[in-house]
Design an enzyme around this catalytic site. Sequence first.
Site, PDB file in Angstrom:
ATOM      1  N   TRP A 153     -19.548  17.033   9.882  1.00 20.92           N
ATOM      2  CA  TRP A 153     -18.583  16.520   8.909  1.00 20.92           C
ATOM      3  C   TRP A 153     -18.721  17.224   7.561  1.00 20.92           C
ATOM      4  O   TRP A 153     -19.826  17.479   7.094  1.00 20.92           O
ATOM      5  CB  TRP A 153     -18.784  15.018   8.693  1.00 20.92           C
ATOM      6  CG  TRP A 153     -18.433  14.191   9.883  1.00 20.92           C
ATOM      7  CD1 TRP A 153     -19.307  13.534  10.708  1.00 20.92           C
ATOM      8  CD2 TRP A 153     -17.130  13.935  10.402  1.00 20.92           C
ATOM      9  NE1 TRP A 153     -18.618  12.891  11.704  1.00 20.92           N
ATOM     10  CE2 TRP A 153     -17.278  13.115  11.545  1.00 20.92           C
ATOM     11  CE3 TRP A 153     -15.842  14.316  10.014  1.00 20.92           C
ATOM     12  CZ2 TRP A 153     -16.204  12.671  12.290  1.00 20.92           C
ATOM     13  CZ3 TRP A 153     -14.762  13.874  10.760  1.00 20.92           C
ATOM     14  CH2 TRP A 153     -14.944  13.055  11.892  1.00 20.92           C
ATOM     15  N   GLU A 202      -5.371  -3.301  -1.904  1.00 22.22           N
ATOM     16  CA  GLU A 202      -5.934  -4.451  -1.189  1.00 22.22           C
ATOM     17  C   GLU A 202      -6.992  -5.186  -2.000  1.00 22.22           C
ATOM     18  O   GLU A 202      -7.428  -6.273  -1.613  1.00 22.22           O
ATOM     19  CB  GLU A 202      -6.583  -3.978   0.125  1.00 22.22           C
ATOM     20  CG  GLU A 202      -5.596  -3.505   1.182  1.00 22.22           C
ATOM     21  CD  GLU A 202      -5.293  -2.008   1.103  1.00 22.22           C
ATOM     22  OE1 GLU A 202      -5.441  -1.428   0.003  1.00 22.22           O
ATOM     23  OE2 GLU A 202      -4.909  -1.419   2.128  1.00 22.22           O
ATOM     24  N   LYS A 224     -13.812  18.052  10.149  1.00 23.50           N
ATOM     25  CA  LYS A 224     -14.814  18.195  11.213  1.00 23.50           C
ATOM     26  C   LYS A 224     -14.877  19.649  11.644  1.00 23.50           C
ATOM     27  O   LYS A 224     -13.930  20.176  12.216  1.00 23.50           O
ATOM     28  CB  LYS A 224     -14.474  17.302  12.396  1.00 23.50           C
ATOM     29  CG  LYS A 224     -15.613  17.240  13.377  1.00 23.50           C
ATOM     30  CD  LYS A 224     -15.745  15.865  13.982  1.00 23.50           C
ATOM     31  CE  LYS A 224     -17.127  15.657  14.580  1.00 23.50           C
ATOM     32  NZ  LYS A 224     -17.209  14.487  15.416  1.00 23.50           N
ATOM     33  N   THR A 261       0.877  -1.173   0.000  1.00 23.78           N
ATOM     34  CA  THR A 261       0.000   0.000   0.000  1.00 23.78           C
ATOM     35  C   THR A 261       0.912   1.220   0.000  1.00 23.78           C
ATOM     36  O   THR A 261       2.034   1.157   0.513  1.00 23.78           O
ATOM     37  CB  THR A 261      -0.899   0.026   1.250  1.00 23.78           C
ATOM     38  OG1 THR A 261      -0.050   0.067   2.393  1.00 23.78           O
ATOM     39  CG2 THR A 261      -1.782  -1.199   1.325  1.00 23.78           C
TER      40      THR A 261
HETATM   41  P1  ADP Z   1      -3.315   4.335  -0.928  1.00 19.14           P
HETATM   42  O1  ADP Z   1      -4.489   3.781  -0.157  1.00 19.14           O
HETATM   43  O2  ADP Z   1      -2.081   4.234  -0.130  1.00 19.14           O
HETATM   44  O3  ADP Z   1      -3.559   5.699  -1.551  1.00 19.14           O
HETATM   45  P2  ADP Z   1      -4.131   2.788  -3.192  1.00 19.14           P
HETATM   46  O4  ADP Z   1      -3.495   2.999  -4.491  1.00 19.14           O
HETATM   47  O5  ADP Z   1      -4.438   1.420  -2.785  1.00 19.14           O
HETATM   48  O6  ADP Z   1      -3.143   3.395  -2.164  1.00 19.14           O
HETATM   49  O7  ADP Z   1      -5.392   3.720  -3.122  1.00 19.14           O
HETATM   50  C1  ADP Z   1      -6.688   3.301  -2.821  1.00 19.14           C
HETATM   51  C2  ADP Z   1      -7.552   4.501  -2.548  1.00 19.14           C
HETATM   52  O8  ADP Z   1      -7.587   5.391  -3.655  1.00 19.14           O
HETATM   53  C3  ADP Z   1      -8.994   4.176  -2.282  1.00 19.14           C
HETATM   54  O9  ADP Z   1      -9.206   3.750  -0.960  1.00 19.14           O
HETATM   55  C4  ADP Z   1      -9.678   5.505  -2.578  1.00 19.14           C
HETATM   56  O10 ADP Z   1      -9.609   6.380  -1.478  1.00 19.14           O
HETATM   57  C5  ADP Z   1      -8.822   6.060  -3.701  1.00 19.14           C
HETATM   58  N1  ADP Z   1      -9.477   5.825  -4.996  1.00 19.14           N
HETATM   59  C6  ADP Z   1      -9.222   4.853  -5.887  1.00 19.14           C
HETATM   60  N2  ADP Z   1     -10.016   4.961  -6.963  1.00 19.14           N
HETATM   61  C7  ADP Z   1     -10.803   6.040  -6.764  1.00 19.14           C
HETATM   62  C8  ADP Z   1     -11.856   6.672  -7.506  1.00 19.14           C
HETATM   63  N3  ADP Z   1     -12.243   6.251  -8.697  1.00 19.14           N
HETATM   64  N4  ADP Z   1     -12.446   7.759  -6.945  1.00 19.14           N
HETATM   65  C9  ADP Z   1     -12.073   8.231  -5.745  1.00 19.14           C
HETATM   66  N5  ADP Z   1     -11.089   7.674  -5.012  1.00 19.14           N
HETATM   67  C10 ADP Z   1     -10.461   6.594  -5.499  1.00 19.14           C
END
Ligand code: ADP
Length: 534
Positions: free
Chosen positions: A439, A326, A434, A180
């Site tokens: 929120w 994940e 917040k 991650t």
């Molecule tokens: P990290 O969590 O470290 O940024 P990832 O590449 O696994 O690494 O990112 C996953 C996150 O990216 C998701 O949990 C979400 O918050 C964001 N994300 C992925 N695709 C989208 C999307 N189409 N729109 C908004 N957020 C997105």
Amino acid sequence: MDGTMMSRPLTLDLVFQRAAALFGSVEIVSRRPDRTISRTTYGAVIARAHRLAQALVAAGVRPGEPVATLMWNHAEHVEAYFGIPLAGAVVHTLNLRLHPDEIAFIANDAGDRVLLVDEVLLPLYERFADRVPFRQVIVVGATGPVAPGRLEYEALLEGVDPSTPLPPLREDDASGCCYTSGTTGKPKGVVYTHRSTLLHSLVLGLPDGFGLSASDTLLPVVPMFHVNAWGLPYAAAMIGMKLVMPGPYLDPPSLLDLMRDEGVTIAAGVPTIWLGIRDALEAEPDRWRLRPGVRMIVGGSAAPAQLITDFDRLGLQLIHAWGMTETSPLGLVSRVPHALRDAPEALKLSLRAKQGTPPPLVEIRVRNDAGDVPRDGRTSGEVQIRGPWVTGRYAGIDVPDRWTDDGWFRTGDVANIDEHGFVQLVDRVADLIKSGGEWIASAELENALMCHPGIREAAVVGVPHPKWSERPVAVIVPKPGQRPSDDALREFLATRFPKYWLPDAFVVVDEIPRTSAGKFKKTALREQLRDHKW
Ligand code: ADP
């Protein structure tokens, strides 16, 4: 009755054997560091992947052992994607955009001892080499002799004994590993299996997934070190798509040249890439004549609705998808359902700008303290997911609160779900603001601001405030020659959001800081704005 079907393990060698037999002459095109274009085929790449597997086994790589790559997107990286799992080992793609300290942490955490590294990335490797005890460093794309103690990739393949046996594969064997990106904590390892990768590839290709076909030419702009290039190299081999690999050149003109010259019909990347492509196409409409109907998968961050309509006007189609390291990553994809094909354009656009619905085999629920949220498109809760390509744990570290007691993965994303089952992300839990006990969803404000005609990009963060605890501040990159006033921007937002949501300040910048995956780096923005004068 008992089922009578054969139980064939779902292992990736099946995909590669079929690709070699049926798509042997289909091209894999790579842009090299010297900007030249090289061409090879699935037939050649799979034969070389087999030799790489044999070389790794002969060098003592054990089943389940990670083999790290530090490479751009090109044919040899595809060989590593195929060859390492064929050796029973695990492709561990290192993210070359991370700080060397972080790369060293991740390589040590995974236990990497063998590394394939692009010659052009050796300077980066040297910045962490003394901190990771690699026993073998294989240099790919060498233009001269390699330093003592290192192996040259081509020589390694040539020296292989073709009778070296490869280990048998089981479907639950590990085949790939990504970390991650650590936006919300230390990087953690996620390990994919042959089975998860194969099932994920199958579903990526479905007509209402990414709709992939052997008649497509695919350009994965998303780096192969970012969630396996969203699994696309495996899907490409399964389906027989021509692959076009951009190498280190991800600037809009280089990508557009490739798209035009190689007849790309589908590409995949984060919104920043497509923002740049849109600007380039609008600035020089006649320079690149792309095939009509080219599809572009966009994910990693939200695709603003404005970007989708801008591309519609240019005759190109953005397809919005959501996922995480994940989740392999495909968890949601936004396709207007058949039943709504005649719905008003505005409704269809609003659905396309949402993250969408889960593909087959993936289950999604959105929950808050009261349980599953109603499908009203308003009430928000956390997105939870389960499925055969969703991780059930992290490698080597116990983080139990990421899974619910009944076995769903807690994404940390906040969303609502509408009557059509479309999920719309409103924010990450960590980015919610917040203010006075209420929120505010920063991502919703950003997406709205990016639909303002004078704004190119916008990020909104919560900044400590003496009275309200936090207040939203927007960091904006106006379009060239424009600077909408703060009041005009607030008025624009006031039609959609309650008054207390409207940012107290708009800070103009040339560029918004980004993470290694091209997302807004909110931690850096919060740091910069911490002492904001109200
Ligand atoms: P990290 O969590 O470290 O940024 P990832 O590449 O696994 O690494 O990112 C996953 C996150 O990216 C998701 O949990 C979400 O918050 C964001 N994300 C992925 N695709 C989208 C999307 N189409 N729109 C908004 N957020 C997105």
